[in-house]
Design a protein around this motif. Sequence first.
Motif, mmCIF file in Angstrom:
data_model
loop_
_atom_site.group_PDB
_atom_site.id
_atom_site.type_symbol
_atom_site.label_atom_id
_atom_site.label_comp_id
_atom_site.label_asym_id
_atom_site.label_seq_id
_atom_site.Cartn_x
_atom_site.Cartn_y
_atom_site.Cartn_z
ATOM 1 N N SER A 2 0.767 -1.413 0.206
ATOM 2 C CA SER A 2 -0.035 -0.459 0.077
ATOM 3 C C SER A 2 0.613 1.187 -0.110
ATOM 4 C CB SER A 2 -0.992 0.077 0.978
ATOM 5 O OG SER A 2 -0.350 0.034 2.348
ATOM 6 N N SER A 3 2.392 1.694 0.615
ATOM 7 C CA SER A 3 3.098 2.253 0.491
ATOM 8 C C SER A 3 3.719 2.067 -0.596
ATOM 9 C CB SER A 3 3.719 2.119 1.323
ATOM 10 O OG SER A 3 5.504 2.076 1.141
ATOM 11 N N ILE A 5 1.402 1.907 -3.819
ATOM 12 C CA ILE A 5 0.662 2.877 -4.359
ATOM 13 C C ILE A 5 0.781 4.001 -4.260
ATOM 14 C CG2 ILE A 5 -1.553 2.507 -4.551
ATOM 15 C CD1 ILE A 5 -1.313 -0.725 -4.298
ATOM 16 N N LYS A 6 0.068 4.219 -3.019
ATOM 17 C CA LYS A 6 0.264 5.840 -2.181
ATOM 18 C C LYS A 6 1.955 6.342 -3.068
ATOM 19 C CE LYS A 6 -2.300 5.244 2.041
ATOM 20 N NZ LYS A 6 -1.734 5.678 2.866
ATOM 21 N N SER A 7 2.484 5.827 -3.008
ATOM 22 C CA SER A 7 3.856 6.808 -3.585
ATOM 23 C C SER A 7 3.907 6.367 -5.203
ATOM 24 C CB SER A 7 5.373 6.204 -3.354
ATOM 25 O OG SER A 7 6.438 6.475 -4.212
ATOM 26 N N HIS A 9 0.925 6.743 -6.619
ATOM 27 C CA HIS A 9 -0.058 7.803 -6.755
ATOM 28 C C HIS A 9 0.063 9.401 -6.631
ATOM 29 C CE1 HIS A 9 -4.152 5.027 -7.164
ATOM 30 N NE2 HIS A 9 -3.292 4.508 -7.071
ATOM 31 N N ARG A 10 1.144 9.461 -5.684
ATOM 32 C CA ARG A 10 1.303 10.944 -5.372
ATOM 33 C C ARG A 10 2.047 11.542 -6.686
ATOM 34 N NH1 ARG A 10 4.138 9.578 -0.580
ATOM 35 N NH2 ARG A 10 3.139 8.427 0.199
ATOM 36 N N LYS A 11 3.611 10.370 -6.939
ATOM 37 C CA LYS A 11 4.143 10.714 -8.171
ATOM 38 C C LYS A 11 3.239 10.886 -9.371
ATOM 39 C CE LYS A 11 8.658 8.816 -6.452
ATOM 40 N NZ LYS A 11 9.191 7.463 -6.551
#
Length: 149
Positions: A2-3, A5-7, A9-11
């Motif tokens: 999940s971390s 995917i979050k990274s 998504h942010r990029k």
Amino acid sequence: MSSLIKSIHRKLFTLISIAGFSAVMSSSVSAIGQTPDDIAARIAPIGNVCVAGEECEVASAAAVASNDGPRSGEAVYNQFCTACHSVGVAGAPKLGSASDWAPRVANGFDSLMSNAINGLNAMPPRGTCSTCSDDEIQAAIEYMLDNSK
């Protein structure tokens, strides 16, 4: 996971935001019709500093005014004095009012000239005509006096 995917998504969000902002900005500039030359002209300096003893590119306003010859008292009044002296702003003697001018005339013409050149109360030095010569100031005073009898 999940971390990661979050990274991503942010990029991805950052890239999309930058691309969208760039597209908006380029369409805004073209919509307004401002080319880089238009912008350079709009933000160009409005004057230059001229140091005594050095050659200057542009003549000063005072030099330009003096090359055209002295302005008439009426011309000086109409351009610089009328804003205050037509309606009596801050106690300025009104054009056409002998009673407004009488106490000032009683002090003598030299006093009128001194007040006009140096300023008095709310009136700045030389009124609002920083490029007026003493002769032009005198002509403006004479014009106001001649038309206030």
